[in-house]
Write a protein that holds these residues in place. Structure first.
Motif, PDB file in Angstrom:
ATOM      1  N   HIS A 186       0.840  -1.210   0.000  1.00  0.00           N
ATOM      2  CA  HIS A 186       0.000   0.000   0.000  1.00  0.00           C
ATOM      3  C   HIS A 186       0.871   1.254   0.000  1.00  0.00           C
ATOM      4  N   SER A 187       1.971   1.228   0.736  1.00  0.00           N
ATOM      5  CA  SER A 187       2.882   2.378   0.772  1.00  0.00           C
ATOM      6  C   SER A 187       3.511   2.630  -0.593  1.00  0.00           C
ATOM      7  N   GLU A 240       0.940   4.195  -2.845  1.00  0.00           N
ATOM      8  CA  GLU A 240       0.739   5.601  -2.499  1.00  0.00           C
ATOM      9  C   GLU A 240       1.870   6.456  -3.071  1.00  0.00           C
ATOM     10  N   ARG A 285       1.298   6.777  -6.771  1.00  0.00           N
ATOM     11  CA  ARG A 285       0.190   7.700  -7.036  1.00  0.00           C
ATOM     12  C   ARG A 285       0.667   9.140  -6.932  1.00  0.00           C
ATOM     13  N   ARG A 286       1.418   9.452  -5.877  1.00  0.00           N
ATOM     14  CA  ARG A 286       1.932  10.820  -5.709  1.00  0.00           C
ATOM     15  C   ARG A 286       2.855  11.201  -6.860  1.00  0.00           C
TER      16      ARG A 286
END
Length: 172
Positions: A106-107, A110, A113-114
């Motif tokens: 998940h990290s 993320e 995505r950023r």
């Protein structure tokens, strides 16, 4: 304003010429990012459907992403080895397992995505809000309609064009 069949054909023809250019540009961006990242980005793409749809069997994941099962197997092995995905027993069939994204996975998503949002913010910095909103809506509609023509694509709407304002897309 009424559009003649020739106008529409010209627009479809232009779009059909723009799409391959878009795909080439995306491939170039992906290649450049891969040079700066030791991780196998092709494997990381598999995290998106696992997060969005929940635990999946490896075969179902291969079908979903329209990839060869042996390729998905290799990518899943890398994700498991990196601790981004873990296998859990399938409650419906004890002989099978499902893939679950870990906190580390998940990290990583993320972070990706950023990174993607920052790149698109730079690209569209000179656009006004209305143009960006229009592109976002129409591009989402195009993606939905393309997905609706592909067999076995669960994110496809029941009716092509039905999702004019699509949900946040994680697998595209």
């Amino acid at each position: 304003m009424n559009e003649t069949p020739n106008d529409r054909l010209a627009q479809v023809r232009t779009l059909s010429e723009q799409l391959p250019q878009f795909i080439r540009l995306i491939q170039t961006v992906k290649t450049q990012m891969a040079r700066t990242d030791a991780r196998d980005r092709a494997a990381l793409v598999l995290l998106y459907p696992l997060v969005r749809l929940g635990p999946l069997r490896q075969g179902a994941l291969a079908e979903l992403v329209h990839a060869d099962p042996s390729t998905v197997s290799r990518h899943v092995a890398a994700l498991v080895e990196e601790g981004l995905v873990r296998r859990v027993a399938d409650e419906t069939d004890g002989r099978a397992s499902r893939l679950v994204v870990t906190d580390a996975g998940h990290s990583v998503l993320e972070s990706l995505r950023r990174e993607r949002e920052a790149h698109l913010a730079r690209v569209t910095a000179g656009w006004d809000d209305a143009d960006l909103a229009t592109l976002t809506t129409l591009f989402g509609r195009l993606l939905d309609d393309i997905a609706a023509t592909l067999p076995g694509t669960p994110e496809a709407p029941a009716t092509p064009g039905a999702a004019l304002v699509p949900p946040a897309r994680e697998i595209r």
